[in-house]
Design a protein around this motif. Structure first.
Motif, short mmCIF file in Angstrom:
data_model
loop_
_atom_site.label_atom_id
_atom_site.label_comp_id
_atom_site.label_asym_id
_atom_site.label_seq_id
_atom_site.Cartn_x
_atom_site.Cartn_y
_atom_site.Cartn_z
N GLY A 495 1.08 -1.09 0.05
CA GLY A 495 -0.09 0.08 -0.04
C GLY A 495 0.85 1.20 -0.07
O GLY A 495 1.68 1.16 0.70
N ASP A 496 0.55 2.36 -0.84
CA ASP A 496 1.43 3.37 -0.78
C ASP A 496 0.44 4.67 -0.96
O ASP A 496 -0.62 4.68 -1.89
N VAL A 497 0.51 5.69 -0.05
CA VAL A 497 -0.19 6.91 0.02
C VAL A 497 0.57 8.13 0.16
O VAL A 497 1.74 8.05 1.03
N TYR A 498 -0.06 9.20 -0.29
CA TYR A 498 0.48 10.61 0.33
C TYR A 498 -0.62 11.47 0.64
O TYR A 498 -1.83 11.47 0.39
N LEU A 499 -0.49 11.94 1.97
CA LEU A 499 -1.45 12.46 2.74
C LEU A 499 -1.05 14.04 2.90
O LEU A 499 -0.09 14.35 3.29
N ASP A 500 -2.14 14.67 2.97
CA ASP A 500 -2.15 15.97 3.41
C ASP A 500 -2.87 16.30 4.74
O ASP A 500 -4.05 15.87 5.02
N ILE A 501 -2.09 16.76 5.82
CA ILE A 501 -2.36 17.10 7.13
C ILE A 501 -2.63 18.52 7.57
O ILE A 501 -1.78 19.18 7.25
N LYS A 502 -3.83 18.85 7.72
CA LYS A 502 -3.92 20.49 8.11
C LYS A 502 -4.69 20.48 9.54
O LYS A 502 -5.76 19.72 9.68
N PRO A 503 -4.46 21.58 10.23
CA PRO A 503 -5.52 21.74 11.67
C PRO A 503 -6.59 22.39 10.90
O PRO A 503 -6.88 23.00 10.27
N LEU A 504 -7.71 22.02 11.92
CA LEU A 504 -9.27 22.78 11.78
C LEU A 504 -9.43 23.68 12.95
O LEU A 504 -8.51 23.70 14.05
N GLY A 505 -10.39 24.29 12.81
CA GLY A 505 -11.00 25.22 13.78
C GLY A 505 -11.23 24.69 15.02
O GLY A 505 -11.63 23.50 14.93
N ARG A 506 -11.22 25.17 16.04
CA ARG A 506 -11.42 24.31 17.56
C ARG A 506 -12.93 24.03 17.44
O ARG A 506 -13.81 24.73 17.12
#
Length: 687
Positions: A495-506
């Motif tokens: 399995g091979d993946v690329y992810l974008d991770i970002k914060p959300l509002g509280r």
């Protein structure tokens, strides 16, 4: 029987602050009426009112105790109620089923205005409950042998915490700083006390004539506010007949318009017989109380209400009930359940009876499925009677059986414990996985734990509940790569993946999306990617559940033979493990919204208490329904709440209270976060 008495029963609650002498007064009442031949004492642990083992251990009432007796042909049931604020729920539940209440208090040891104010302040919540529910009540100022003569000062101080006018019914006779008798303000007859015996009539002391006249004038003026004929007599300086005064006292007490005040020394029986006479002659009768609750005095359909639930070692479940209407007979079916028996109580002593008339308070056995506050009917079709609001819990302990094998018994035992005491609450916390027992204070929970040990053979270990910390991220990370490749003969895993991770509002939670183009990750494997991301977020890099994060699957690759949903789940976990450390993870703590209620003179101290616990004060204002009280609104970290109620009560003479609910998550200050992460003591079971 007294010709002025019509009904054959009276139900009277004995209430008041801790150490005011309520249980001692009950012993005296039972002794005077012949229900017991020898009075017990709190110190010896042999009183009727404190017969529970938990009460004897602490030399204080911890639950409602009922005792039936007879006086002049009338059956009295006295309900002795706890005085500690931590057991207020017991008192409030019982008050919903009585005809009248006797508020027991003690005078200050001096005439200092501040000392008097502090003494009566502890009565404010109780008077508020009585006034709000229009429950007729009298005051008995106990321990009058310990002070010189501040009866009227105490009387006037009490007016500050009562909506209803207080009316002096007696005036004490004190000689050489000792209480020796009283003057009845209705008849103006003086009496001399004798320990353990009725008082003798004596001439009214000339030295007290002026004080007696002033006190009597105060009584008559208050009564005249509700009786135009009496007012006319006073204006025309006509001496009203005693019968008219007594009738006014009966009518106005029964309508909860005035509060008659008596005095005495309970442990010497001083003032107890006059109090009994007033309850007999002036307290409202059961049919009047039923009519105030909207029930017909002569209706035949049996209706009762549960005031207290007990689980006894020998007899099982007992339900203390007030019979509001009709008659209960042996074997009656109420709310679809057959009662096992009817009993009159004298503390823990039970006397079986075949029936109970309207107006009586009795115990019914084995009413399974029935809880405190429930309305009971023979046909099951009746409107629920009013019941006391359940107090919100303010103190918690995490509990666990000392023996692992006992875990299966804990849920059933806690259910019974909550039937006995509705102000307890328990939960299995979803984040920390702890069993948490909530209550009204430290003593309250210790009594509950004692009951688990004694009644259900469940000794418990306890500790402070873990704070359900969370974590989040401060910055994003793009194209985080995760590849899972495993070969062990036969088909492999890829399995091979690329992810974008970002914060959300509280407070936005978690969001997963995908932007796959050209089928580089087949659709059937994308759910596995989301599962892998979610599983990782259960325990983030700091060891806590991760919230307020968005993750997007942007790219990847697959193998036509070796790829699977499981392989992509593992690849996603690897990507998250790499990427989250790049996103500056930070610790979050739960913040509660609290409403603190306090007498106005303590508001500044309470504000300091909240601020000193990292609280954010949002404002305060006077309580619209409580004269001289303030309501303070603030945010308070849950980590600072554990002993908050203890300090609040200490600052406010025991009367301050607060309610809370979860409001939001907030970043933990860096230094505190370092301590939490270093100790790992609140790691939700993941560290």
């Amino acid at each position: 029987m007294n010709e002025n008495v019509r009904a054959s029963t009276r139900n009277v609650a004995i209430v008041g602050p801790y150490l005011s002498g309520k249980t001692t007064l009950l012993e005296s009442l039972l002794s005077v009426t012949g229900a017991i031949t020898r009075k017990g004492s709190i110190r010896d642990g042999n009183t009727v009112g404190d017969s529970a083992a938990e009460a004897r251990d602490r030399q204080m009432s911890v639950e409602v105790s009922a005792a039936s007796t007879e006086y002049e042909g009338v059956r009295f049931t006295f309900v002795d109620c706890p005085g500690s604020v931590e057991f207020a729920q017991e008192t409030y539940n019982a008050l919903m089923g009585v005809d009248a209440a006797v508020v027991v208090c003690e005078p200050a040891n001096d005439n200092n205005e501040n000392g008097l104010r502090q003494k009566v302040l502890t009565l404010a919540p109780l008077f508020k409950f009585l006034d709000d529910w229009e429950i007729p009540h009298l005051v008995f100022i106990n321990k009058m042998d310990r002070v010189s003569n501040n009866f009227m000062d105490m009387l006037h101080a009490l007016k500050a915490v009562s909506k209803r006018p207080l009316v002096p019914h007696q005036y004490p006779i004190i000689q050489d700083e000792q209480l020796t008798g009283f003057i009845d303000l209705v008849s103006e007859q003086a009496y001399q006390y004798h320990s353990g015996a009725p008082a003798d009539p004596i001439p009214l002391p000339a030295s007290l004539k002026a004080q007696e006249q002033a006190a009597r004038a105060e009584m008559l003026e208050e009564l005249a506010n509700f009786d135009d004929h009496l007012l006319e007599e006073l204006l025309e300086e006509i001496e009203p007949p005693q019968e008219e005064i007594l009738q006014d006292l009966k009518l106005e007490l029964g309508a909860d318009l005035v509060v008659p005040v008596f005095c005495g020394v309970a442990d010497r029986d001083f003032g107890v017989r006059p109090l009994l006479e007033a309850l007999l002659r002036e307290a409202p009768e059961p049919q009047d109380t039923a009519q105030r609750r909207g029930l017909g005095a002569t209706a035949e359909t049996p209706i009762a209400q549960v005031l207290k639930t007990y689980y006894t070692p020998q007899g099982g479940k007992l339900s203390l009930v007030r019979v509001w209407q009709g008659k209960l007979t042996d074997g009656i079916v109420l709310n679809g359940t057959r009662a096992g028996g009817i009993y009159r109580l004298l503390g823990q002593q039970q006397t079986s009876t075949n029936e109970a008339e309207a107006g009586e308070i009795v115990a019914l056995s084995r009413l399974d499925g029935v809880k405190t506050g429930d309305t009971l009917s023979a046909n099951g079709q009746v409107k629920e009677l009013p019941k006391a609001e359940i107090l919100k819990p303010v103190y918690a302990l995490a509990i666990a059986p000392e023996k692992r094998n006992d875990e299966v018994k804990l849920s059933a035992a806690l259910t019974k414990l909550l039937e006995e005491d509705p102000s307890l609450m328990w939960e299995q916390h979803g984040d920390t996985h702890e069993v948490i027992l909530w209550g009204q204070g430290e003593i309250h929970l210790q009594v509950a734990l004692d009951r688990l040990r004694r009644k259900y053979n469940l000794p418990m270990g306890t500790h402070l509940p873990q704070v359900p910390y969370k974590e989040t991220i401060r910055k994003p990370a793009a194209s985080v790569h995760g590849r899972y490749k495993h070969q062990s003969g036969g088909h492999g895993q890829f399995g091979d993946v690329y992810l974008d991770i970002k914060p959300l509002g509280r407070g936005e939670g978690f969001n997963f999306s995908e932007k796959i183009v050209g089928g580089v990750v087949p659709k059937q494997y994308i759910p596995g990617v989301e599962v892998g991301v979610r599983e990782f977020l259960v325990h983030g890099p700091l060891g806590f559940p991760v919230v307020d994060v968005a993750v997007t699957l942007t790219n990847g690759s697959y193998h036509t033979v070796d790829s699977s949903e499981q392989a992509f789940k593992q690849a996603a976990r690897l990507a998250m493990q790499t990427g989250m450390t790049q996103c500056e993870p930070t610790l979050l703590e739960p913040i509660a919204s609290i409403e603190v209620n306090t007498p106005s003179e303590f508001t500044s101290k309470v504000m300091q208490l909240v601020s000193g616990r990292r609280g954010q004060i949002l404002g305060y204002e006077g309580r619209s329904d409580w004269s001289g009280w303030d309501k303070l609104i603030a945010y308070l970290p849950q980590a600072e709440m554990q002993n908050f109620i203890v300090e609040l009560r200490s600052l406010t003479l025991g009367v301050g209270s607060f309610q809370w609910q979860y409001h939001h998550l907030q970043e933990v200050p860096d230094k505190l976060a370092e301590r939490v992460l270093a100790t790992g003591s609140n790691s939700n079971g993941s560290r």
